[in-house]
Design a protein around this motif. Structure first.
Motif, PDB file in Angstrom:
ATOM      1  N   ASN A 122       0.899  -1.263   0.011  1.00  0.00           N
ATOM      2  CA  ASN A 122      -0.153   0.038  -0.167  1.00  0.00           C
ATOM      3  C   ASN A 122       0.969   1.296   0.013  1.00  0.00           C
ATOM      4  N   PHE A 123       2.206   1.113   0.162  1.00  0.00           N
ATOM      5  CA  PHE A 123       2.992   2.357   0.303  1.00  0.00           C
ATOM      6  C   PHE A 123       3.908   2.512  -1.009  1.00  0.00           C
ATOM      7  N   ALA A 124       3.320   1.427  -2.072  1.00  0.00           N
ATOM      8  CA  ALA A 124       3.932   1.524  -3.204  1.00  0.00           C
ATOM      9  C   ALA A 124       3.022   1.830  -4.363  1.00  0.00           C
ATOM     10  N   GLN A 125       3.523   1.954  -5.468  1.00  0.00           N
ATOM     11  CA  GLN A 125       2.670   1.979  -7.040  1.00  0.00           C
ATOM     12  C   GLN A 125       2.824   1.138  -7.865  1.00  0.00           C
ATOM     13  N   LEU A 126       1.733   0.448  -8.294  1.00  0.00           N
ATOM     14  CA  LEU A 126       1.871  -0.523  -9.430  1.00  0.00           C
ATOM     15  C   LEU A 126       2.042   0.283 -10.650  1.00  0.00           C
ATOM     16  N   LEU A 127       3.178   0.052 -11.190  1.00  0.00           N
ATOM     17  CA  LEU A 127       3.692   0.784 -12.534  1.00  0.00           C
ATOM     18  C   LEU A 127       3.347  -0.167 -13.808  1.00  0.00           C
TER      19      LEU A 127
ATOM     20  N   ALA B 160       3.407  -5.077 -15.855  1.00  0.00           N
ATOM     21  CA  ALA B 160       3.213  -4.343 -14.583  1.00  0.00           C
ATOM     22  C   ALA B 160       4.217  -4.935 -13.540  1.00  0.00           C
ATOM     23  N   PHE B 161       4.622  -3.818 -12.579  1.00  0.00           N
ATOM     24  CA  PHE B 161       5.652  -4.026 -11.680  1.00  0.00           C
ATOM     25  C   PHE B 161       5.586  -3.250 -10.544  1.00  0.00           C
ATOM     26  N   TRP B 162       5.851  -3.276  -9.303  1.00  0.00           N
ATOM     27  CA  TRP B 162       5.718  -2.349  -8.331  1.00  0.00           C
ATOM     28  C   TRP B 162       7.095  -1.724  -8.129  1.00  0.00           C
ATOM     29  N   ASP B 163       6.683  -0.191  -7.807  1.00  0.00           N
ATOM     30  CA  ASP B 163       8.098   0.452  -7.396  1.00  0.00           C
ATOM     31  C   ASP B 163       8.243   0.208  -6.141  1.00  0.00           C
ATOM     32  N   GLN B 164       9.656   1.069  -5.668  1.00  0.00           N
ATOM     33  CA  GLN B 164       9.830   0.939  -4.336  1.00  0.00           C
ATOM     34  C   GLN B 164       8.997   1.296  -3.450  1.00  0.00           C
ATOM     35  N   PRO B 165       8.519   0.728  -2.480  1.00  0.00           N
ATOM     36  CA  PRO B 165       7.578   1.393  -1.486  1.00  0.00           C
ATOM     37  C   PRO B 165       8.184   2.452  -0.589  1.00  0.00           C
ATOM     38  N   ASP B 166       7.298   3.569  -0.305  1.00  0.00           N
ATOM     39  CA  ASP B 166       8.013   4.693   0.384  1.00  0.00           C
ATOM     40  C   ASP B 166       7.276   4.626   1.748  1.00  0.00           C
ATOM     41  N   ILE B 167       7.769   3.692   2.549  1.00  0.00           N
ATOM     42  CA  ILE B 167       7.425   3.494   3.803  1.00  0.00           C
ATOM     43  C   ILE B 167       8.146   4.492   4.636  1.00  0.00           C
ATOM     44  N   PRO B 168       7.295   4.995   5.706  1.00  0.00           N
ATOM     45  CA  PRO B 168       7.887   6.067   6.672  1.00  0.00           C
ATOM     46  C   PRO B 168       8.720   5.217   7.683  1.00  0.00           C
ATOM     47  N   ASP B 169       9.754   6.156   8.282  1.00  0.00           N
ATOM     48  CA  ASP B 169      10.593   5.321   9.120  1.00  0.00           C
ATOM     49  C   ASP B 169       9.780   4.660  10.577  1.00  0.00           C
ATOM     50  N   ILE B 170      10.119   3.685  10.823  1.00  0.00           N
ATOM     51  CA  ILE B 170       9.633   2.944  12.069  1.00  0.00           C
ATOM     52  C   ILE B 170      10.719   3.275  13.307  1.00  0.00           C
ATOM     53  N   THR B 171      10.589   4.655  13.555  1.00  0.00           N
ATOM     54  CA  THR B 171      11.458   4.954  14.661  1.00  0.00           C
ATOM     55  C   THR B 171      11.219   4.499  15.958  1.00  0.00           C
TER      56      THR B 171
ATOM     57  N   PRO C  73      -1.504 -11.061  10.752  1.00  0.00           N
ATOM     58  CA  PRO C  73      -0.248 -11.615  10.039  1.00  0.00           C
ATOM     59  C   PRO C  73      -0.018 -10.682   9.150  1.00  0.00           C
ATOM     60  N   ASP C  74      -0.518  -9.689   8.464  1.00  0.00           N
ATOM     61  CA  ASP C  74      -0.090  -9.160   7.170  1.00  0.00           C
ATOM     62  C   ASP C  74       0.998  -7.873   7.887  1.00  0.00           C
ATOM     63  N   LEU C  75       0.873  -7.653   9.024  1.00  0.00           N
ATOM     64  CA  LEU C  75       1.944  -6.513   9.619  1.00  0.00           C
ATOM     65  C   LEU C  75       3.249  -7.201   9.984  1.00  0.00           C
ATOM     66  N   TRP C  76       3.630  -8.369   9.427  1.00  0.00           N
ATOM     67  CA  TRP C  76       4.967  -8.840   9.988  1.00  0.00           C
ATOM     68  C   TRP C  76       5.850  -8.016   9.364  1.00  0.00           C
ATOM     69  N   TRP C  77       5.792  -7.109   8.395  1.00  0.00           N
ATOM     70  CA  TRP C  77       6.815  -6.264   7.589  1.00  0.00           C
ATOM     71  C   TRP C  77       7.243  -5.110   8.662  1.00  0.00           C
ATOM     72  N   VAL C  78       6.051  -4.572   9.505  1.00  0.00           N
ATOM     73  CA  VAL C  78       6.474  -3.669  10.393  1.00  0.00           C
ATOM     74  C   VAL C  78       7.525  -4.149  11.200  1.00  0.00           C
TER      75      VAL C  78
ATOM     76  N   LYS D 139      -0.898   1.790  13.650  1.00  0.00           N
ATOM     77  CA  LYS D 139      -2.189   2.280  13.094  1.00  0.00           C
ATOM     78  C   LYS D 139      -1.852   3.784  12.549  1.00  0.00           C
ATOM     79  N   ASN D 140      -1.329   4.588  13.319  1.00  0.00           N
ATOM     80  CA  ASN D 140      -0.994   5.962  12.753  1.00  0.00           C
ATOM     81  C   ASN D 140       0.152   5.858  11.386  1.00  0.00           C
ATOM     82  N   LEU D 141       1.011   4.858  11.337  1.00  0.00           N
ATOM     83  CA  LEU D 141       1.652   4.596  10.049  1.00  0.00           C
ATOM     84  C   LEU D 141       0.878   4.435   9.032  1.00  0.00           C
ATOM     85  N   MET D 142       0.011   3.412   9.164  1.00  0.00           N
ATOM     86  CA  MET D 142      -0.764   2.701   8.412  1.00  0.00           C
ATOM     87  C   MET D 142      -1.616   3.814   7.620  1.00  0.00           C
ATOM     88  N   ALA D 143      -2.129   5.085   8.479  1.00  0.00           N
ATOM     89  CA  ALA D 143      -3.001   6.108   8.038  1.00  0.00           C
ATOM     90  C   ALA D 143      -2.295   7.057   7.215  1.00  0.00           C
ATOM     91  N   LYS D 144      -0.941   7.270   7.312  1.00  0.00           N
ATOM     92  CA  LYS D 144      -0.106   7.954   6.770  1.00  0.00           C
ATOM     93  C   LYS D 144      -0.044   7.370   5.077  1.00  0.00           C
TER      94      LYS D 144
END
Length: 107
Positions: A13-18, A24-35, A64-69, A98-103
């Motif tokens: 959800n942080f990437a774009q399908l190009l 079709a391919f996914w670009d690099q996701p723009d995930i905010p830092d998990i500080t 389980p989909d939040l494993w990447w966090v 949840k705030n990260l996902m809203a962003k």
């Protein structure tokens, strides 16, 4: 371009399908830092959860989909064997997640 269904809390959800030249391919996701946050918690990986970030995410976030966090918070490559017994993991607080996902445009 074809429509692709992405799970609600997927990192995609942080990437774009190009699409280029019909491919079709996914670009690099723009995930905010998990500080690190003051209310993060820490766990120690046991035999049952070794190699299973999705199981840890299910138990701690009920998703389980939040494993990447957890992977990003701990600088873990996306290789399950990187999650070993007795490894100490930082678990970001659910309200931070949840705030990260809203962003990322997720609701």
């Amino acid at each position: 371009m074809a429509t692709v269904a992405v799970r609600r809390n997927s990192w995609l959800n942080f990437a774009q399908l190009l699409e280029q030249d019909g491919v079709a391919f996914w670009d690099q996701p723009d995930i905010p830092d998990i500080t690190p946050q003051q209310n993060d918690r820490f766990i120690t990986v046991d035999d049952r959860t070794a190699g299973n970030l999705d199981l840890i995410a299910f138990e701690l976030y009920a998703d389980p989909d939040l494993w990447w966090v957890i992977a990003l918070a701990n600088n873990i490559e996306l290789i399950p064997t990187d999650v070993r017994v007795n490894m100490r993991l930082r678990i970001p607080n659910l309200s931070f997640v949840k705030n990260l996902m809203a962003k990322g445009g997720l609701k």
